[in-house]
Design a protein around this motif. Structure first.
Motif, PDB file in Angstrom:
ATOM      1  N   TYR A  55       0.814  -1.135  -0.047  1.00 10.16           N
ATOM      2  CA  TYR A  55      -0.074  -0.039   0.027  1.00 10.16           C
ATOM      3  C   TYR A  55       0.826   1.147  -0.105  1.00 10.16           C
ATOM      4  O   TYR A  55       0.407   2.430   0.120  1.00 10.16           O
ATOM      5  N   GLY A  95      10.577   8.212   7.796  1.00  7.38           N
ATOM      6  CA  GLY A  95      11.038   8.190   6.012  1.00  7.38           C
ATOM      7  C   GLY A  95      10.034   7.704   5.191  1.00  7.38           C
ATOM      8  O   GLY A  95       8.848   7.985   5.419  1.00  7.38           O
ATOM      9  N   GLY A  96      10.305   6.769   4.279  1.00  2.73           N
ATOM     10  CA  GLY A  96      11.294   5.849   4.244  1.00  2.73           C
ATOM     11  C   GLY A  96      11.610   5.286   5.547  1.00  2.73           C
ATOM     12  O   GLY A  96      10.752   5.248   6.260  1.00  2.73           O
ATOM     13  N   PRO A  98      13.796   5.356   8.757  1.00  2.00           N
ATOM     14  CA  PRO A  98      14.509   6.217   9.364  1.00  2.00           C
ATOM     15  C   PRO A  98      16.109   5.547   9.765  1.00  2.00           C
ATOM     16  O   PRO A  98      17.203   6.084   9.944  1.00  2.00           O
ATOM     17  N   THR A 126       9.143   6.949  13.807  1.00  2.00           N
ATOM     18  CA  THR A 126       8.189   5.897  13.194  1.00  2.00           C
ATOM     19  C   THR A 126       9.194   5.085  12.233  1.00  2.00           C
ATOM     20  O   THR A 126       9.957   5.293  11.517  1.00  2.00           O
ATOM     21  N   ASN A 128      10.001   0.635  10.980  1.00  2.00           N
ATOM     22  CA  ASN A 128       9.190  -0.553  10.552  1.00  2.00           C
ATOM     23  C   ASN A 128      10.210  -1.624  11.575  1.00  2.00           C
ATOM     24  O   ASN A 128       9.850  -2.928  11.771  1.00  2.00           O
ATOM     25  N   ASN A 189       1.259   0.639  14.634  1.00  2.00           N
ATOM     26  CA  ASN A 189       0.617   1.346  13.702  1.00  2.00           C
ATOM     27  C   ASN A 189       0.211   0.124  12.708  1.00  2.00           C
ATOM     28  O   ASN A 189       1.009  -0.329  12.187  1.00  2.00           O
ATOM     29  N   VAL A 191      -2.125  -0.412   9.134  1.00  2.00           N
ATOM     30  CA  VAL A 191      -3.381  -0.175   8.164  1.00  2.00           C
ATOM     31  C   VAL A 191      -3.912  -1.316   7.700  1.00  2.00           C
ATOM     32  O   VAL A 191      -3.403  -2.186   7.321  1.00  2.00           O
ATOM     33  N   ILE A 218      -4.619   2.876  11.087  1.00  2.00           N
ATOM     34  CA  ILE A 218      -4.642   4.144  10.477  1.00  2.00           C
ATOM     35  C   ILE A 218      -5.260   3.908   8.990  1.00  2.00           C
ATOM     36  O   ILE A 218      -5.351   2.710   8.442  1.00  2.00           O
ATOM     37  N   MET A 221      -4.527   6.010   3.388  1.00  2.00           N
ATOM     38  CA  MET A 221      -4.680   7.212   2.649  1.00  2.00           C
ATOM     39  C   MET A 221      -4.180   7.397   1.076  1.00  2.00           C
ATOM     40  O   MET A 221      -3.286   6.322   0.825  1.00  2.00           O
ATOM     41  N   MET A 352       4.030   8.864   0.055  1.00  2.00           N
ATOM     42  CA  MET A 352       4.286   8.986   1.338  1.00  2.00           C
ATOM     43  C   MET A 352       5.824   8.393   2.040  1.00  2.00           C
ATOM     44  O   MET A 352       6.273   9.527   2.668  1.00  2.00           O
ATOM     45  N   GLY A 357       6.027   9.652   6.734  1.00  2.00           N
ATOM     46  CA  GLY A 357       4.873   9.459   7.231  1.00  2.00           C
ATOM     47  C   GLY A 357       4.480   9.703   8.701  1.00  2.00           C
ATOM     48  O   GLY A 357       5.403  10.087   9.356  1.00  2.00           O
TER      49      GLY A 357
HETATM   50  N1  SAM Z   1       9.409   3.080   7.445  1.00  2.00           N
HETATM   51  C1  SAM Z   1       8.795   3.490   8.542  1.00  2.00           C
HETATM   52  C2  SAM Z   1       7.597   2.438   8.814  1.00  2.00           C
HETATM   53  O1  SAM Z   1       7.296   1.567   8.454  1.00  2.00           O
HETATM   54  O2  SAM Z   1       6.864   2.945  10.185  1.00  2.00           O
HETATM   55  C3  SAM Z   1       8.376   4.847   8.541  1.00  2.00           C
HETATM   56  C4  SAM Z   1       7.710   5.357   7.091  1.00  2.00           C
HETATM   57  S1  SAM Z   1       6.324   4.792   6.785  1.00  2.00           S
HETATM   58  C5  SAM Z   1       5.665   5.656   5.357  1.00  2.00           C
HETATM   59  C6  SAM Z   1       5.014   5.652   8.199  1.00  2.00           C
HETATM   60  C7  SAM Z   1       3.743   5.016   8.324  1.00  2.00           C
HETATM   61  O3  SAM Z   1       2.987   5.380   7.290  1.00  2.00           O
HETATM   62  C8  SAM Z   1       3.719   3.450   8.526  1.00  2.00           C
HETATM   63  O4  SAM Z   1       2.746   3.219   9.767  1.00  2.00           O
HETATM   64  C9  SAM Z   1       3.164   3.290   7.473  1.00  2.00           C
HETATM   65  O5  SAM Z   1       1.959   1.992   7.617  1.00  2.00           O
HETATM   66  C10 SAM Z   1       2.206   4.397   7.117  1.00  2.00           C
HETATM   67  N2  SAM Z   1       1.633   4.367   5.649  1.00  2.00           N
HETATM   68  C11 SAM Z   1       2.124   4.489   4.480  1.00  2.00           C
HETATM   69  N3  SAM Z   1       1.529   4.347   3.393  1.00  2.00           N
HETATM   70  C12 SAM Z   1       0.195   4.846   3.944  1.00  2.00           C
HETATM   71  C13 SAM Z   1      -1.003   5.016   3.212  1.00  2.00           C
HETATM   72  N4  SAM Z   1      -0.982   4.890   2.006  1.00  2.00           N
HETATM   73  N5  SAM Z   1      -2.183   5.159   4.196  1.00  2.00           N
HETATM   74  C14 SAM Z   1      -1.870   5.204   5.393  1.00  2.00           C
HETATM   75  N6  SAM Z   1      -0.707   4.903   6.032  1.00  2.00           N
HETATM   76  C15 SAM Z   1       0.387   4.928   5.196  1.00  2.00           C
END
Ligand code: SAM
Length: 357
Positions: A55, A95-96, A98, A126, A128, A189, A191, A218, A221, A352, A357
């Protein structure tokens, strides 16, 4: 050793520019024309990631930011110091992924050594969680307060499909390490996606309750690199709550302030669960966030079409006051809401993963 002492041992300590700028003219807090005061800076440290969540980004074909455009540690700390002097009190690293930044400990140490009007900013991340097993203790020692970890499934096969990497065990090990290191509250978190992992809402919440983590869901989006988001496919906050209520009694906590999550006491508490319904119940009216991308572009909203370039002026010799002016200029253009429901809504050019994010 204090964060300040730790910082003094780093190369950044030799640069006077990482100090919050002092003296006149003081340019004031980051207030937009709707009266929203901005206290939360999200910094994307890199657009690259160790996972390929479906996603978020495609398996291949991402255009990564060119290396020379990425902010150095020292540039990043200088911009953070300017922001802190303008009233930023919390910095979230994202990030990406971090943790892919090799200077992550220096970044945390350097940010905690910045002293603004409200003292050093809180630092969170934030992530993974891949790499957290190795770094959690050092991050905590450098002054990081807490982490949010993305965890969309507890099933190894699903994780492999969803993240396109077979890393569930490493993610769980990273989460445990962060908890042991005292990075609390540790938020998870997720999704949820229709027909993919939306049957795991209760399992995820129960997992979090069992281990003392705080679960947050979440809404998906329209921020994926592939532009594949559809409203019909999105699992709504109301649907998430209905699933959770099949197993637990949830009572709204209220007093949300500027937080994106609507929190609920689970079975009378003290544990809570959060739902971030950015699409169906936007919270833009209380937004206090501003975002800096890894290549030095300031964004006043996740969904903004425009960005304010801080990198070029900084590299061309802009003063701290000039940069503070650019922060204000960026916030002056902030719209009242993200506009997802408006007829002419356009997904932002950056995904994102490149915004943070
Ligand atoms: N790599 C890190 C991580 O996985 O948490 C930080 C970046 S990631 C983009 C930050 C958050 O954005 C994550 O919790 C991810 O699930 C969420 N995320 C990414 N794409 C998304 C989307 N299209 N809608 C909602 N949340 C999203």
């Amino acid at each position: 050793m204090s964060a300040q002492q730790a910082f003094l041992g780093t190369p950044q300590a030799r640069m006077s520019s990482v100090r919050a700028p002092r003296g006149a003219p003081v340019t004031g807090q980051l207030v937009d024309k709707f009266g929203r005061v901005h206290r939360d800076l999200r910094i994307s440290l890199t657009d690259r990631c160790s996972l390929r969540c479906t996603y978020c980004m495609p398996e291949q074909g991402m255009q990564w930011l060119a290396k020379p455009t990425l902010l150095t540690t020292e540039e990043l700390l200088r911009l953070t110091a300017v922001a802190v002097d303008l009233g930023i009190e919390e910095v979230r690293l994202t990030g990406g992924e971090p943790l892919l930044r090799r200077d992550i400990i220096d970044v945390v140490t350097g940010i905690r050594a910045i002293h603004g009007p409200a003292g050093p900013p809180e630092v969170s991340m934030t992530t993974n969680a891949l790499g957290l097993e190795r770094t959690a203790e050092a991050l905590a020692a450098a002054g990081m307060g807490r982490v949010n970890v993305s965890l969309d499934t507890l099933r190894p096969d699903r994780f492999r499909e969803l993240a396109r990497r077979d890393r569930l065990d490493d993610t769980l090990a990273g989460i445990r390490a962060a908890y042991r290191a005292g990075l609390h509250p540790l938020k998870l978190n997720a999704v949820l996606m229709r027909g993919i992992n939306d049957d795991e809402a209760l399992d995820l919440l129960d997992f979090a309750l069992e281990h003392g983590y705080e679960m947050r869901f979440i809404e998906q989006m329209p921020l994926d690199a592939q532009h594949g988001w559809t409203r019909e496919e999105m699992v709504t906050g109301a649907e998430i709550l209905a699933s959770l209520r099949q197993g637990h009694e949830l009572v709204p906590v209220g007093q949300r302030g500027s937080a994106p999550a609507e929190r609920y006491l689970v079975d009378g508490g003290p544990a809570t669960v959060g739902v971030i319904a950015s699409v169906t119940a936007p919270f833009c009216g209380s937004c206090d966030r501003v975002r800096l991308t890894a290549d030095g572009q300031l964004r006043n909203c996740l969904f903004a079409q425009a960005e304010t370039d801080l990198r070029t002026p900084m590299r061309e010799g802009a003063s701290d006051d000039d940069l503070a002016g650019l922060f204000h200029e960026c916030l002056a253009g902030k719209r009242p809401g993200h506009g997802i429901d408006e007829p002419g809504f356009l997904q932002p050019p950056r995904p994102m993963s490149a915004i943070g994010g």
